[in-house]
Motif scaffolding. Structure first.
Motif, PDB file in Angstrom:
ATOM      1  N   ASP A 255       0.828  -1.224   0.000  1.00  0.00           N
ATOM      2  CA  ASP A 255       0.000   0.000   0.000  1.00  0.00           C
ATOM      3  C   ASP A 255       0.859   1.269   0.000  1.00  0.00           C
ATOM      4  O   ASP A 255       0.504   2.263  -0.624  1.00  0.00           O
ATOM      5  CB  ASP A 255      -0.975   0.006   1.193  1.00  0.00           C
ATOM      6  N   PHE A 256       2.005   1.222   0.674  1.00  0.00           N
ATOM      7  CA  PHE A 256       2.907   2.387   0.654  1.00  0.00           C
ATOM      8  C   PHE A 256       3.421   2.626  -0.769  1.00  0.00           C
ATOM      9  O   PHE A 256       3.558   3.761  -1.214  1.00  0.00           O
ATOM     10  CB  PHE A 256       4.121   2.145   1.562  1.00  0.00           C
ATOM     11  N   LEU A 257       3.714   1.519  -1.448  1.00  0.00           N
ATOM     12  CA  LEU A 257       4.279   1.641  -2.797  1.00  0.00           C
ATOM     13  C   LEU A 257       3.201   2.064  -3.799  1.00  0.00           C
ATOM     14  O   LEU A 257       3.489   2.748  -4.786  1.00  0.00           O
ATOM     15  CB  LEU A 257       4.912   0.321  -3.238  1.00  0.00           C
ATOM     16  N   ASP A 258       1.960   1.683  -3.519  1.00  0.00           N
ATOM     17  CA  ASP A 258       0.858   2.053  -4.417  1.00  0.00           C
ATOM     18  C   ASP A 258       0.449   3.516  -4.257  1.00  0.00           C
ATOM     19  O   ASP A 258      -0.217   4.081  -5.128  1.00  0.00           O
ATOM     20  CB  ASP A 258      -0.369   1.162  -4.149  1.00  0.00           C
ATOM     21  N   ASP A 259       0.826   4.095  -3.134  1.00  0.00           N
ATOM     22  CA  ASP A 259       0.491   5.509  -2.897  1.00  0.00           C
ATOM     23  C   ASP A 259       1.503   6.381  -3.661  1.00  0.00           C
ATOM     24  O   ASP A 259       2.619   6.610  -3.191  1.00  0.00           O
ATOM     25  CB  ASP A 259       0.555   5.794  -1.393  1.00  0.00           C
ATOM     26  N   VAL A 260       1.098   6.855  -4.814  1.00  0.00           N
ATOM     27  CA  VAL A 260       2.043   7.598  -5.649  1.00  0.00           C
ATOM     28  C   VAL A 260       1.886   9.112  -5.482  1.00  0.00           C
ATOM     29  O   VAL A 260       2.334   9.890  -6.324  1.00  0.00           O
ATOM     30  CB  VAL A 260       1.915   7.189  -7.138  1.00  0.00           C
ATOM     31  N   SER A 261       1.258   9.517  -4.396  1.00  0.00           N
ATOM     32  CA  SER A 261       1.120  10.960  -4.161  1.00  0.00           C
ATOM     33  C   SER A 261       2.496  11.573  -3.850  1.00  0.00           C
ATOM     34  O   SER A 261       2.695  12.775  -4.007  1.00  0.00           O
ATOM     35  CB  SER A 261       0.142  11.225  -3.017  1.00  0.00           C
ATOM     36  N   THR A 262       3.420  10.738  -3.391  1.00  0.00           N
ATOM     37  CA  THR A 262       4.795  11.222  -3.190  1.00  0.00           C
ATOM     38  C   THR A 262       5.772  10.215  -3.795  1.00  0.00           C
ATOM     39  O   THR A 262       5.458   9.027  -3.902  1.00  0.00           O
ATOM     40  CB  THR A 262       5.128  11.340  -1.676  1.00  0.00           C
ATOM     41  N   LYS A 263       6.956  10.718  -4.155  1.00  0.00           N
ATOM     42  CA  LYS A 263       8.067   9.873  -4.645  1.00  0.00           C
ATOM     43  C   LYS A 263       7.616   8.862  -5.718  1.00  0.00           C
ATOM     44  O   LYS A 263       8.012   7.692  -5.680  1.00  0.00           O
ATOM     45  CB  LYS A 263       8.709   9.127  -3.463  1.00  0.00           C
ATOM     46  N   ARG A 264       6.816   9.320  -6.611  1.00  0.00           N
ATOM     47  CA  ARG A 264       6.221   8.450  -7.619  1.00  0.00           C
ATOM     48  C   ARG A 264       7.262   7.594  -8.388  1.00  0.00           C
ATOM     49  O   ARG A 264       7.116   6.381  -8.508  1.00  0.00           O
ATOM     50  CB  ARG A 264       5.460   9.359  -8.596  1.00  0.00           C
TER      51      ARG A 264
END
Lengths: 172, 432
Positions: free
Chosen positions: B411-420
């Motif tokens: 889930d952290f990796l799927d969150d592309v709001s930062t450090k895409r």
């Protein structure tokens, strides 16, 4: 990560080759008891301290191609000898393991017989008891091995000798 | 006399695995009533497995009663009157069977790993210390607590007694395999225990199995093998275990760094400073641990609160197969760097877990004097190691199988709001 695997490899790298799983088990147990940072859990078994965790770890290292295991027929049984492979050495180079006195102690242990190391590790297992009680334990639990009083004394001296090596090197 | 005192009426516990657990001895009844034994109700037998198999809520209390019942059947129904069996050891066997897991703590395996504890040390301390269990055992005789502790520690001189509780085919394993299969609901794991008990024979140093019972033992070995890979090593259970371990590491790290907890870890204090006393240990159970995890979900420390939320709400780490060859190790180092760049602490969120990290084993005959194997008693009285007679066991035990997985928070990796871009790169590496 995989630091415990690396420590076992470091032990094997230190001595070059270990013949016999029993010997390997006892060497790591003794090293742990004289304060080297091995964290495998050991229980008392029929033939003295034994770690299932260590057995599995060795199997993993063999499967990964980091350890070379040679199976040899010995009487009605098989015996195994272990040494590091080239890729094992490469893997080990990823880790900086600061265990400076390990090599000297393990090399010394590797020159002893598995029978003697079984006695040393058994004594260490009961080291909270008095010397007399330890002797009693050895005679009852290891009656089939027929250890003599002299051997028990030798084992005590050997433990002291190993411990002084560790201390001496810590001071230097 | 207390050692031989019987209850006026036999007590019977209903049990889904053995149908009934029978208690006739006053000593056993008194031990079950002690607070240290009752504590085992609050410690699950399979730790985090309930997050994978929801039925696996059974406790060490159930299991301990089960082991006791198996040993009772062996000594009363199978061994009684046979050569090599000393009837005077009966009560010692029953008490040791009942108390063999007494020192287990909450989520035992993770706690032992993080804090370098040994539950067997606590079993011994409870049996020999100032406890209700010790008071009951001492009524049998002054040296009885010591004998029970020795049997459990496998250092009792009568090795046959030890082998009933701890060997390659012992009451402990037989109960946990059947019980864990029952509660997880899996169809493998079953074997004909009654048949195995019937063909067990006492020998000077260990229990051996009549050759005619070999097929029942093959089934037991198969059960052990399948449960090992299908239940005990289940990757989702291991994910929960990884998170639990990381929570304990994080809480300890914060505590030692002087962090001010909203819910201070009072029960963990002695664990964190490495000086745990028996009375502190006995206060810990899974209800207590889960209370802290529940509370720590609201801590200011983002790592601790996140890990606790994951554990409580079963938002576990995902995994990929990871064969740590030298090439893969280079990838792991690259991943570690990328995780740092992405602001995800790899110390807590990128974890390699190996099969040797778990406390279960499968049967291997090994080499001479490595460990005691299972012996078959041949019709001519000779003893033969099991895998030499059984092609099935030989096939299973001869093949080495190990396993490593790499765990991470998808889930952290799927969150592309930062450090895409960094996360994209991480995913590319993980997807291979």
């Amino acid at each position: 990560m995989l630091i415990e695997h690396a420590k076992i490899m470091k032990a094997l790298a230190a001595v070059g080759e270990i013949v016999g799983r029993k010997k390997l088990q006892k060497m790591i147990y003794i090293a742990k008891k004289i304060d080297f940072p091995f964290y495998e859990k050991f229980d008392f078994h029929f033939y003295g301290p034994y770690s299932e965790e260590l057995t599995l770890r060795i199997e993993e290292l063999c499967n990964l191609g980091f350890l070379h295991e040679v199976k040899e027929k010995k009487g009605g049984y098989y015996q195994y000898r272990y040494m590091l492979t080239e890729s094992g050495e490469e893997f080990l180079s990823h880790y900086e393991l600061d265990m400076p006195h390990l090599e000297d102690c393990l090399r010394d242990m590797n020159e002893q017989s598995a029978r003697f190391l079984e006695l040393v590790s058994t004594i260490l297992y009961f080291e909270d008891l008095s010397k007399e009680e330890i002797k009693e334990k050895v005679f009852t639990l290891k009656s089939k091995q027929r250890y003599t009083e002299e051997e028990i004394e030798q084992a005590h001296s050997y433990i002291e000798q190993l411990r002084s090596k560790v201390k001496k090197e810590v001071r230097t | 006399m207390y050692p031989n005192e019987k209850l006026s009426e036999e007590k019977v516990f209903k049990d889904p695995v053995h149908r009934y657990v029978h208690v006739r001895d006053k000593v056993i009844w008194d031990l079950i009533g002690t607070k240290e034994f009752q504590r085992l109700r609050r410690i699950k037998q399979l730790g985090t497995t309930y997050l994978t198999f929801h039925g696996a809520e059974h406790s060490r209390f159930n299991h301990s009663l089960g082991v006791y019942e198996i040993v009772r059947r062996i000594v009363d129904d199978v061994f009684d009157g046979r050569d090599d069996w000393d009837r005077n050891e009966r009560l010692l066997c029953l008490c040791s069977a009942l108390l063999h897991d007494l020192g287990h703590g909450p989520f035992s395996h993770s706690f032992e790993k993080v804090f370098h504890l040994d539950h067997e040390h606590f079993t011994r301390a409870i049996i020999l210390g100032d406890t209700e269990v010790n008071a009951v055992l001492r009524r049998v005789s002054d040296d009885f607590p010591k004998k029970v502790a020795e049997v459990i520690a496998k250092t009792y001189p009568n090795k046959l007694v030890v082998s009933l509780i701890s060997s390659q085919i012992d009451a402990d394993r037989m109960d946990y395999l059947l019980r864990d299969a029952y509660y997880t609901g899996v169809s493998y794991g079953h074997f004909d225990m009654e048949r195995i008990l019937r063909v067990m024979r006492p020998r000077e140093d260990q229990v051996v199995i009549k050759r005619s019972g070999m097929h029942a033992v093959e089934d037991y070995i198969m059960s052990r093998y399948q449960m090992y890979w299908q239940v005990y090593f289940h990757p989702v259970t291991r994910s929960a275990e990884v998170i639990l371990t990381k929570i304990l590491h994080r809480a300890k790290h914060l505590y030692l760094a002087g962090y001010t907890f909203q819910t201070p870890p009072v029960h963990f204090h002695s664990l964190f400073v490495g000086n745990i006393q028996l009375q502190d240990y006995l206060k810990l159970d899974e209800a207590v641990v889960l209370y802290y995890f529940q509370q720590w979900q609201d801590e200011k420390d983002e790592i601790l609160s996140d890990l606790c939320r994951r554990f409580i709400n079963r938002n576990l780490f995902k995994y990929v197969e990871f064969h740590p060859t030298n090439e893969q190790m280079k990838k792991l180092m690259e991943l570690t760097t990328l995780f740092k760049k992405a602001g995800i602490d790899p110390e807590y969120y990128l974890v390699v877990d190996s099969s040797s990290d778990l406390p279960y084993d499968f049967y291997r005959p090994g080499e001479e004097e490595e460990r005691l194997p299972i012996y078959l008693l041949m019709p001519n009285g000779e003893l033969r190691e099991l895998s030499r007679e059984s092609t099935i066991v030989d096939a299973i035990s001869g093949k080495r199988r190990t396993d490593h997985k790499l765990y991470f928070p998808q889930d952290f990796l799927d969150d592309v709001s930062t450090k895409r871009n960094i996360k994209k790169k991480i995913k590319e590496i993980l997807e291979g």
